[in-house]
Scaffold this motif. Structure first.
Motif, mmCIF file in Angstrom:
data_model
loop_
_atom_site.group_PDB
_atom_site.id
_atom_site.type_symbol
_atom_site.label_atom_id
_atom_site.label_comp_id
_atom_site.label_asym_id
_atom_site.label_seq_id
_atom_site.Cartn_x
_atom_site.Cartn_y
_atom_site.Cartn_z
ATOM 1 N N TYR A 513 0.806 -1.225 0.000
ATOM 2 C CA TYR A 513 0.000 0.000 0.000
ATOM 3 C C TYR A 513 0.838 1.275 0.000
ATOM 4 C CZ TYR A 513 -3.804 -3.201 1.118
ATOM 5 O OH TYR A 513 -4.715 -4.230 1.079
ATOM 6 N N ARG A 517 0.659 4.058 -3.017
ATOM 7 C CA ARG A 517 0.297 5.455 -2.818
ATOM 8 C C ARG A 517 1.401 6.391 -3.316
ATOM 9 N NH1 ARG A 517 -3.619 9.189 -2.783
ATOM 10 N NH2 ARG A 517 -3.296 10.797 -1.187
ATOM 11 N N ILE A 543 -5.161 3.430 2.017
ATOM 12 C CA ILE A 543 -5.847 2.614 1.004
ATOM 13 C C ILE A 543 -6.558 1.429 1.646
ATOM 14 C CG2 ILE A 543 -5.511 1.188 -1.052
ATOM 15 C CD1 ILE A 543 -3.197 3.042 -1.816
ATOM 16 N N SER A 629 -3.480 -6.733 3.415
ATOM 17 C CA SER A 629 -3.956 -7.202 2.108
ATOM 18 C C SER A 629 -4.442 -8.646 2.196
ATOM 19 C CB SER A 629 -2.853 -7.084 1.062
ATOM 20 O OG SER A 629 -1.735 -7.888 1.405
ATOM 21 N N ASN A 710 0.656 1.187 6.964
ATOM 22 C CA ASN A 710 0.411 1.201 5.523
ATOM 23 C C ASN A 710 0.206 2.587 4.939
ATOM 24 O OD1 ASN A 710 0.436 -1.704 4.937
ATOM 25 N ND2 ASN A 710 -1.318 -1.772 6.325
#
Length: 796
Positions: A513, A517, A543, A629, A710
């Protein structure tokens, strides 16, 4: 316990001092703050050295030779950070218990077994004479400060009633290996993974493994996405069944070339992520002399600059997450514990005897360590582990770490930069590069094992030789890119290359993540300014938080509190800002949902998955940082066989109710006050600040912060101790402008000094918190214009 008595005596003394007036206490603290003006004569210098400290406490050292420059850096490091240097060398050498008593014994036992200091001693013998002389000069500088200030040492020495012993070149090498092992070691994950396989079997254990997500960005080539399926886990995990009866820091960096820079020249950013403490692990310094002119972040105790720029190039580093540790299950001869099996016969191992002095005890604790062909047996120091596990780690390999740093500090172009980092041993790093000619690049550097068989994800059979290391990936075959067509390079502890790369690197990357980004923000603008880079470094957009919020908003909770929580999520901007209530709710839901999901499979091993440490020397578990994730993928897929008697929706609703109830217990009934910064803060704790009476003197927290593991502005917490930032966070920021190096900026949490009475002990905390920076003064005229004091070091 002696340490406890010592602390109580000091607390009593401080209380008496407060009773008669604070002046005496202030004097005791203030007297250790070193002089930064005037002159001092020192044995060991060849020529005068000028140390100009700017108003942020950064020393700019001007010397006539490399030797005097190294001497002066050692002296300056010791001036500001001697106690911290001594603490880290004791940790690296397994000598903490000499000062802290039995509470530090288990950490010492493990570090003595791993043998980082033994490896440092062997490395010193192999160094070229010129490099050894540089390290000796650095050590002489440290000792010159100790010798001249024995009655003005840091208050920690006074409180703990001991004096530092003399500094040696081995100390600096051991510190480098200790930092490297802290970032590259994954031996604890291998042990936990093997326990998971023993509990679930290889097929189910493979489902518990958070892999790097398909579609997440890679480092090389820039702009590419992961399309592979990851390492062949199932085959690797089946090894554990064969053995039945026989278990890093994060960072960001990126650079753009002139085509994507508002200045027409490259910009480079770096923010390494490490545990935050008082004082900070980093120390900013400018070294000028003997052909060097380099500024940036150094590590007290280690000569040179680790991250920064010289007058030609700039660089930044992130951890590659490559697997640099392997455990081998050894068969020990039941008739002779000094022998182990190799190639079908018993062979003699080396026995190393280590005596650990423990404060408050008359007798030393003796460790007799069997060293096999793979490395030392470390399992006697690991609770619950009965196998004979030998550790092979790249950190203990013969290396040229000191030479790499010196060559890097003096490199003037891409070729010289690559030559310098080709000597970099461990931890394996993602180096991002830029130069004044307009070039940018990326180079992985470090020792990455070549395994005869397997990937080293779980302990391997040591007696067969089938899983032994066969060398290391050649430097010229490590991932690299120069002037890519994307006009940018970036890394964030993510997967470097896809699975068509011919060598195995790792199976334990951070979630994708942060890099996702960063790439989004780099590609969102045609050209970037230094201010744009500042905004990216402070980005708090989540995210995974956005995806979690979508799941939560689809639920139908039963309680009124949980229903109210949904209202905060409906208007959330997905920023994990300190004043956000929605951020607190989403993070609490994530942790409860993760625990409930893992507990359905792992039962009593769940704590290790969400952050419980395996050993006192390892502060947490790496599984948590790779789990967002993985959990979101399961929540989307909803495999029907995961929970025995509940649906995924029911477990999500249960997790939300548990999260809200826990927040209500800890934060009160008024939900509008459940801001993220109330529970998510940096303690800025000093070792002695753990004693309540000493806390106001040494500790500078709590400081509310945003982010999590993250977000680009990373601020991680340990799942077993939520939500304070006891794990990785931004430990230093720099932005280098290759169009005008004098426009470059930096900041770090804490301050330059390790002395609590110094104005530079914590003066950078607020600037770091609010994303402000100070200039990296480089030209002498600018330095003298911002000078707070000049100290001249004179030959005796």
């Amino acid at each position: 316990m002696a340490v406890g008595r010592t602390v109580r005596y000091v607390v009593l003394g401080l209380a008496l001092g407060a009773a008669v007036g604070g002046a005496a206490v202030y004097f005791l603290l203030r007297r250790s703050v070193p002089a930064t003006k005037g002159s001092v004569r020192l044995e060991g210098l060849d020529s005068p050295v000028e140390v100009i400290r700017d108003r942020w406490g950064v020393p700019h050292i001007y010397a006539g030779s490399v030797r005097d420059l190294m001497f002066a850096q050692g002296y300056v490091h010791a001036q500001d950070r001697l106690w911290g240097m001594d603490l880290v060398r004791r940790a690296a050498s397994g000598r903490l218990a000499e000062v802290f008593g039995p509470m530090a014994l288990e950490a010492d036992r493990l570090l003595r077994r791993v043998g980082l200091r033994r490896a440092a001693e062997a490395e010193l013998e192999q160094l070229a004479e010129a490099m050894r002389e540089n390290l000796e000069a650095y050590a002489e500088g440290v000792n010159a400060f100790i010798d001249g200030n024995r009655n003005r040492l840091s208050p920690e020495f006074v409180i703990l009633r001991y004096r530092p012993h003399r500094w040696t070149p081995v100390d600096g090498l051991a510190i480098g290996k200790f930092v490297g092992w802290s970032l590259s070691g994954n031996w604890d994950t291998e042990i936990v993974r093997s326990w998971i396989v023993e509990r679930l079997g290889p097929e189910e254990a493979a489902r518990m493994e958070p892999g790097y997500p398909v579609g997440a960005p890679l480092i090389v080539p820039p702009g590419a996405e992961c399309r592979g399926l990851g390492a062949p886990l199932l085959e690797e995990l089946r090894k554990v069944q064969e053995l039945a009866g026989a278990r890093g820091g994060g960072s960001n960096n990126w650079a753009v070339d002139g085509a994507k820079s508002a200045t027409g020249k490259p910009l480079l950013a770096n923010d390494p992520h490490l545990p935050l403490q008082m004082p900070n692990i980093w120390y900013e310094v400018h070294l000028n002399g003997g052909g060097s002119n380099v500024i940036g972040a150094s590590i007290p105790g280690v000569a040179g600059v680790i991250i920064g720029h010289n007058d030609r190039i700039a660089w930044g580093i992130t951890n590659t997450m490559t697997d640099g540790d392997d455990l081998f299950v050894e068969r020990i001869n039941p008739k002779d514990p000094r022998q182990y099996e190799s190639g079908g016969k018993w062979v003699d191992g080396e026995i190393v005897r280590e005596e650990i002095r423990v404060r408050g005890r008359r007798e030393a604790v003796v460790e007799e360590i069997l060293v096999t062909g793979h490395g030392p047996i470390i399992s006697p120091s690991i609770p619950g582990e009965e196998r004979a596990l030998a550790l092979r780690t790249v950190v203990a390999e013969p290396s040229q770490h000191a030479q790499a740093i010196l060559l890097l500090n003096r490199a003037g172009n891409w070729e010289e930069f690559r030559e310098a980092v080709s000597h970099w041993p461990a931890p394996t790093q993602n180096f991002v590069y830029a130069d004044v000619e307009g070039n940018i690049g990326y180079q992985m550097a470090g020792l990455v094992p070549l395994r005869a068989k397997g990937q080293g994800l779980v302990p391997s059979p040591g007696w067969t030789g089938e899983y032994d290391w066969k060398g290391f990936i050649p430097f010229d075959e490590l991932p690299s890119v120069f002037n890519p067509s994307t006009h940018y390079v970036a890394s964030a502890n993510n997967k470097a290359v896809d699975d068509d790369y011919p060598y195995f690197l790792s199976a334990e990357y951070m979630d994708g993540y942060r890099i996702q980004r960063i790439v989004e923000l780099l590609e969102a603008k045609e050209k970037h300014s230094l201010e744009d880079f500042r905004i990216i470094q402070g980005d708090l957009y989540s995210i995974p938080g956005r995806e979690l919020a979508e799941h939560i908003l689809g639920l139908q909770p039963a309680s009124e509190d949980a229903k109210r929580a949904l209202n905060f999520l409906r208007v959330w901007d997905h920023q994990l800002s300190p004043d956000s209530v929605a951020a607190t709710i989403v993070e609490a839901f994530f942790l409860h949902m993760l625990r409930n999901t893992v507990a359905a499979k792992l039962g009593p091993l769940t704590d290790y998955f969400v952050g419980k440490e395996l050993h006192p020397a390892v502060p947490d578990s790496a599984y948590l940082y790779r789990s967002a994730s993985w959990l979101l993928s399961l929540m989307k897929e909803e495999p029907p066989d995961w929970f025995d008697d509940r649906s995924w929706r029911e477990v999500m609703e249960q997790s939300l109710e548990e999260a809200v109830a826990a927040l209500r217990r800890s934060l009160g009934e008024e939900m509008s006050g459940w801001t993220w910064g109330r529970v998510h803060y940096v303690p800025f704790e000093h070792v002695l600040g753990r004693v309540r009476a000493l806390r106001p003197i040494f500790t500078r927290g709590p400081v509310p912060v945003g982010g999590d593991a993250n977000t680009v502005a990373q601020a991680s917490y340990i799942g077993s101790r939520p939500y304070a930032v006891h794990s990785f966070a931004v430990s230093y920021r720099q932005i280098i402008d290759l169009g005008d190096l004098n426009r470059s900026v930096a900041i770090m949490p804490g301050g330059q000094s390790g002395h609590p009475a110094s104005p530079h002990y914590s003066d950078m905390i607020n600037a770091w918190r609010w994303l402000e920076y100070h200039p990296m003064l480089f030209d002498r005229r600018d330095i003298e214009g911002q000078a707070a004091g000049k100290l001249t070091l004179m030959p005796a």
